[in-house]
Design a protein around this motif. Structure first.
Motif, PDB file in Angstrom:
ATOM      1  N   PHE A 208     -13.173  67.318  -8.553  1.00  0.00           N
ATOM      2  CA  PHE A 208     -13.412  66.516  -7.449  1.00  0.00           C
ATOM      3  C   PHE A 208     -12.429  65.316  -7.310  1.00  0.00           C
ATOM      4  CE2 PHE A 208     -16.232  62.255  -6.891  1.00  0.00           C
ATOM      5  CZ  PHE A 208     -16.621  62.609  -5.424  1.00  0.00           C
ATOM      6  N   MET A 209     -12.124  65.154  -6.149  1.00  0.00           N
ATOM      7  CA  MET A 209     -11.178  64.111  -5.471  1.00  0.00           C
ATOM      8  C   MET A 209      -9.776  64.506  -6.507  1.00  0.00           C
ATOM      9  SD  MET A 209     -12.736  62.335  -3.396  1.00  0.00           S
ATOM     10  CE  MET A 209     -11.635  61.222  -3.015  1.00  0.00           C
TER      11      MET A 209
ATOM     12  N   PRO B  41     -15.512  58.857   1.595  1.00  0.00           N
ATOM     13  CA  PRO B  41     -14.722  58.452   0.432  1.00  0.00           C
ATOM     14  C   PRO B  41     -15.554  58.781  -0.998  1.00  0.00           C
ATOM     15  CG  PRO B  41     -16.095  56.430   0.991  1.00  0.00           C
ATOM     16  CD  PRO B  41     -16.444  57.504   2.151  1.00  0.00           C
ATOM     17  N   ALA B  42     -14.839  58.866  -1.985  1.00  0.00           N
ATOM     18  CA  ALA B  42     -15.441  59.313  -3.251  1.00  0.00           C
ATOM     19  C   ALA B  42     -16.730  58.990  -3.499  1.00  0.00           C
ATOM     20  CB  ALA B  42     -14.475  59.134  -4.305  1.00  0.00           C
TER      21      ALA B  42
ATOM     22  N   GLN C 238     -19.267  60.786  -1.237  1.00  0.00           N
ATOM     23  CA  GLN C 238     -19.325  62.368  -1.799  1.00  0.00           C
ATOM     24  C   GLN C 238     -20.092  62.376  -2.973  1.00  0.00           C
ATOM     25  OE1 GLN C 238     -15.669  64.802  -1.708  1.00  0.00           O
ATOM     26  NE2 GLN C 238     -14.787  62.986  -0.351  1.00  0.00           N
ATOM     27  N   HIS C 239     -19.819  61.388  -3.975  1.00  0.00           N
ATOM     28  CA  HIS C 239     -20.583  61.545  -5.262  1.00  0.00           C
ATOM     29  C   HIS C 239     -22.146  61.352  -5.043  1.00  0.00           C
ATOM     30  CE1 HIS C 239     -21.544  60.511  -9.404  1.00  0.00           C
ATOM     31  NE2 HIS C 239     -22.040  59.520  -8.979  1.00  0.00           N
TER      32      HIS C 239
END
Lengths: 912, 165
Positions: free
Chosen positions: A186-187, B43-44, B47-48
């Motif tokens: 992830f990322m 952004p992260a 998505q999270h």
């Protein structure tokens, strides 16, 4: 699924019958065809990504990947036509174009599927499009265990799939697209910053050097190592592992999950301990010679001197104080053969039944409770069976940390549609997978279990046919649970009434349902009653004795099932045969060729320490246990050990217990000897010698054999195999077990003859009780012996974490593991922490009526308000200074899961 | 992150959208579209959040976001200006158009302007080659047969529109 029907197909001009549904690539490989492949693994679904396994199918426009081919009657296949060959050359060249040619320094050199194919297809050294010119990716070496160099990645997606399909973590995914795609987190986070649990399966499965094991780098080339398949030394799952070792250095280089025996560990699975927890083997602290305490100091001596002295002292004490003045503690980490010998020494030579082992501290209540109800104290269903359960109740088991490989199966079952109910005071990982979570107050399990049965009876969800045909005593239980109404149970346990009702309905209405439990059920004063309540629940609903339905206690140590099976219990001879039964005594007198065997139940391990204190036990023989750390109320144990006239300790490392010994016998580790372990599902599996004994240590069975002869008993076992032959003669449930039969695959007991395939599911047609009926037993909830009060306002629960194992003797000597979890973490709920002014990482002092310890706090929702959790692995912050030595009256198991403590923040100036 | 989720109205809007889906299975791409519409980018933490809400691994969300060029993990301006550099536009001076847009906005790449109003993205073929060179402002406003001199005027019109609000 593969069925009986076969299809007739032609391969390279020859006719074959292939079972319908069979994977074509597997069929080709099994029949000797040389089919290259890079993205296939027997543990995973095939995806046809690498396109190396292509074959030509007559009438098909394109080449077909054999790993995903749909097989039709009459299909004509060419596996090595010019077209196939050309396609493979091009595909391989495209991969090599994106791969560096740095095999010289690559850790995978010599075991690389890509390297092998390049060598085979391009002996000229010149693939069609050359090699990678410029590296594109930074190396990720953030993890303690795994190094990822994606420049070497061939996009086979095995790492993505194994992490998803087997481990259930899904840390990786393919990111970007087309030519730019690569497996990543992830990322693109460094692995150490993800939720990765370091099972290492991605490194085991990677066909190239893109993912390798950090601790192995530079240790030994693949052509310098040899491989031995054995059973993992840690928990009771009993994963089959391939150990690669360097015979010259007598050292382990790496461990991978074995691709055989998928029923145990999915043909690949490991956890961080099994995969990376091996470097303790050659740790400098290893005991390399027997030691004798002379003038207060341990001095290395010869084996003759150590054993002669031991024999002399044991005989002296027996003659002076009688046989029952000696106690024996055996080990759930030693083999069946070794445990058998130790109990034989106690019974046949010394003449006492004072033999016990650490199952007393974990599943004694299971053995007692399930024996009373079902007639056999073991897991009823096999490990793989959990995936057939429509509903799973997991209560008092932190499965993903304590039985990680089994935990992954539970997660997979949930993803495939099983409904999970978690009953646990702590917010463990499985809660994320649960449909229903009953967060109860510690020690209230019995009220809940009775409450579930109350709802099931009240709503008439019982299985009347099962109850009337297969069981007895239901009416009394029915009466006994009457008062456990949802509102009553809710008041005791703190669990919402509606949730109780829903859980009961889900369990009872499911076609198949399985109950998993572990220490959260057993380590209570009411441990045996808890287990009985679980059995009552399963019998009342007929959820036992079928695939997907059973009662499944998860055993914590590699051979905790086996140690009990072979008689290391104070009331049972090998094969669960009571010491009080005359016919049994007579049988063993004959078998062991002795005139006297005690028919008096011996003392349990917890009772032995009391007996030392009141002078009844004068000598203690400890094999591979560390009671100072593992028993409740540490100071009490230390005082007792100091009082002994004579103590022998046989271990691989010095530990807190060996300090008290008069003789230390240097044992070899599980990697240095042959034998068998019996795993949690009753499967007897081989343990094989990988390394030569380290230093002047000896395998425990050899030490015990030598001691037997010195004690005047004629013992001449050439190898553990011969000991197993004796076990199978005296123990009916092991009668059909022999090393030849379990060479490739373990057998589950009962296995009553050499024609018996073993028993996967217990109690299918009748229970193992004398009359074959299951026994309902009414059990009443009582409050735990110590609950929070004004002075000690918090509940304390103890247990294990994923990375460490038990008293840490082994895992704390594995550098990478200990670097990752070097210190105890005292888990405190955020609200409590706020009230006490404690921040994450602050040093806190936790005290009970018995003692106090210090360690850093971890503020976490895992602990509910009012509860602290402390793992017991850390000698410098020993959780068992705090625990209460109150024991279950039936099974004599201590109450590790409930005691009362207070917490204070330690001011810097207060620190000693 | 948890607290932000509770208080940020954007997260609340996204949650409402997700909660009203008849079935969460197989809806990832639709949810990502909606999220990008709400947040402007992915952004992260978004998505999270989506991974948690849909009960799928966050690595899977990331995999899908990086697969489709439509999704972006960088913030964009309120008006995303897509300048076409497809073959026809390129031949007709598309690069000069792009350079002029950036000059006018004071940006060097695809980062948004300091007021958050604009960002530039160079794209391949918008499907209007006959009108090359072309650009698209936002989702609908289409401009063809451009010359660099026309750019300041077009951009100014959006600034005026925003000032009136």
């Amino acid at each position: 699924m593969i069925n009986e029907k076969t299809l007739s197909i032609e391969i390279d001009g020859k006719n074959y019958n292939i079972p319908e549904g069979k994977n074509l690539l597997e069929f080709l490989l099994e029949n000797g065809f040389d089919i290259p492949h890079l993205c296939y693994h027997p543990a995973l679904k095939s995806i046809g990504a690498c396109r190396m396994c292509v074959v030509e199918v007559e009438g098909s426009k394109n080449l077909v990947t054999s790993c995903t081919a749909e097989i039709r009657e009459g299909m004509k296949i060419k596996t090595n036509s010019p077209l196939v060959k050309e396609s493979r050359e091009v595909n391989l060249s495209l991969l090599l174009k994106d791969h560096p040619d740095d095999c010289m320094t690559c850790d995978q050199n010599g075991n690389c599927a890509l390297q092998d194919l390049a060598y085979e297809y391009f002996p000229s050294g010149k693939p069609l499009f050359g090699y990678m010119k410029e590296k594109r990716y930074e190396i990720d070496d953030s993890s303690e265990f795994i190094v990822r160099d994606l420049n070497k990645c061939i996009k086979c997606q095995l790492c993505v799939r194994v992490c998803d399909e087997v481990e259930g973590m899904s840390i990786y995914s393919m990111v970007q697209r087309g030519h730019e795609s690569y497996p990543s987190t992830f990322m693109n986070l460094p692995l150490a910053q993800t939720n990765c649990v370091s099972c290492g399966e991605c490194a085991s499965i990677c066909p190239t050097g893109a993912i390798v094991e950090k601790p192995s780098i530079g240790k030994a080339r693949w052509n310098k190592v040899e491989k031995v398949k054995t059973t993992c030394l840690y928990c009771g799952v009993g994963c089959q592992i391939d150990v690669y070792f360097d015979p010259k250095k007598n050292d382990i280089v790496r461990i991978q999950g074995s691709s055989e025996n998928r029923e145990v560990n999915d043909a690949i699975a490991t956890c961080v301990k099994g995969k990376f927890g091996y470097s303790f083997v050659n740790h400098p602290d290893r005991l390399k010679s027997p030691l004798l305490k002379k003038n207060g100091e341990f001095v290395p001596v010869t084996w003759d001197e150590a054993l002669d002295y031991t024999a002399k002292k044991l005989i002296e004490i027996k003659e002076k104080y009688g046989p029952d003045s000696i106690g024996f503690l055996s080990s759930a980490r030693c083999t069946n053969e070794e445990n058998y010998l130790l109990q034989k020494i106690a019974r046949a030579i010394i003449g006492t039944n004072n033999i016990d082992h650490c199952a007393r501290l974990c599943h004694a209540s299971t053995v007692a409770g399930l024996s009373m109800t079902f007639g056999a104290g073991a897991m009823t269903n096999p490990i793989g069976d959990i995936e057939f359960a429509e509903v799973i109740i997991a209560t008092g088991t932190n499965t993903t940390e304590n039985h990680p490989v089994y935990g992954s199966r539970v997660k997979r079952a949930v993803r495939n549609g099983s409904h999970l109910i978690v009953i646990d005071p702590r917010k463990i990982e499985l809660v994320d997978y649960a449909e229903l979570w009953l967060r109860n107050l510690p020690g209230t399990d019995l009220a809940i279990l009775n409450g579930l049965l109350n709802v099931i009876i009240h709503e008439n969800l019982i299985d009347e046919e099962f109850i009337s045909k297969r069981t007895e005593g239901f009416e009394e239980v029915k009466k006994a649970v009457e008062k456990y109404t949802p509102s009553y149970v809710s008041k005791i346990s703190g669990v919402d009434e509606k949730k109780l009702v829903k859980a009961a309905e889900m369990y009872a209405k499911a076609k198949t349902a399985s109950i998993l439990y572990a220490m959260g059920i057993t380590q209570h004063v009411s441990g045996t009653k808890n287990v009985i309540a679980i059995a009552n629940l399963a019998m009342a609903t007929g959820k036992i004795g079928r695939p997907g339905s059973g009662v499944n206690p998860l055993r914590g140590q590699s051979n905790v099932q086996g140690a009990g099976d072979v008689g290391c219990l104070p009331n049972l001879f090998p094969g669960n045969q009571p010491v009080s039964k005359e016919s049994v005594i007579e049988k063993f007198k004959m078998a062991w060729n002795v005139e006297y065997l005690s028919d008096k139940n011996g003392l349990t391990s917890v009772e032995m320490f009391d007996a030392i204190m009141n002078g009844k036990i004068k000598a203690l023989f400890v094999m591979g246990e560390n009671p100072v750390m593992s028993h409740p109320d540490e100071s009490h144990v230390r005082k007792a050990l100091e009082k002994l006239e004579f103590m022998v300790d046989m271990d691989i490392f010095p530990n807190d217990t060996t300090k008290y010994a008069h003789v230390i016998l240097a044992a070899s580790s599980g990697f240095e000897k042959d034998g068998t372990f019996t795993n949690t599902e009753r499967r007897v599996q081989r343990v094989r010698k990988v390394l030569n004994p380290v230093g002047n240590s000896k395998p425990d069975w050899m030490i015990l054999k030598d001691l037997m002869n010195r004690l005047g008993y004629n013992a001449h076992y050439e190898s553990p195999k011969e000991i197993m032959e004796e076990i199978s003669k005296v123990s009916p449930i092991y009668a059909g077990i022999s090393y030849d039969r379990i060479e490739h695959k373990g057998i589950q007991w009962p296995c009553r003859s050499i024609d018996d395939e073993g028993t996967a599911i217990l109690h299918q047609n009748s229970f193992s009780t004398e009359n074959g009926l299951g026994k309902f037993i009414p059990v009443e909830y009582t409050e735990p012996p110590e609950i929070p009060d004004e002075e000690y306002p918090f509940y304390l629960s103890t247990g294990r974490i994923l990375y460490q194992y038990h008293t840490g003797t082994m895992t704390r000597r594995v550098k990478e593991i200990n670097d990752l979890r070097p210190k105890v973490e005292i888990e405190i709920n955020p609200e409590d922490a706020k009230d006490l002014g404690i921040k994450d990482g602050d040093i806190v002092r936790v005290s009970s009526r018995r003692g106090s310890i210090e360690g850093p706090a971890k503020i976490t929702e895992r602990s509910q308000k009012g509860l602290v959790f402390i793992p017991f692995h850390y000698a410098e912050s020993p959780a068992n200074m705090l625990t209460l030595a109150a024991i279950d009256p039936i099974a004599k198991i201590p109450t590790f899961k409930v005691s009362a403590v207070k917490i204070e923040k330690v001011k810097v100036e207060d620190r000693v | 992150m948890e607290n932000q989720t509770l208080t940020d109205p954007k997260f609340a809007e996204l949650d409402e959208f997700i909660d009203n889906l008849p079935d969460k299975k197989g809806m990832l791409i639709g949810v990502l579209h909606k999220a990008q519409e709400i947040f402007g980018y992915l952004p992260a933490e978004v998505q999270h959040h989506i991974a948690q809400k849909l009960d799928i691994p966050e690595s899977t969300v990331f995999g899908v976001v990086t697969f489709y060029s439509f999704f972006t993990m960088k913030p964009r301006g309120k008006y995303q200006i897509k300048v076409c550099l497809g073959t026809a536009c390129y031949v007709k001076g598309g690069q000069k158009i792009s350079d002029r847009v950036k000059e006018e906005l004071g940006v060097t790449g695809d980062e948004p302007t300091s007021d958050g109003l604009f960002s530039v993205q160079e794209v391949r073929c918008l499907g209007a080659c006959s009108m090359a060179p072309v650009m698209l402002v936002g989702e609908r406003d289409f401009y063809g047969r451009l010359t660099p001199d026309k750019i300041p005027q077009i951009i100014e019109s959006y600034r005026r529109k925003e000032n009136k609000k």
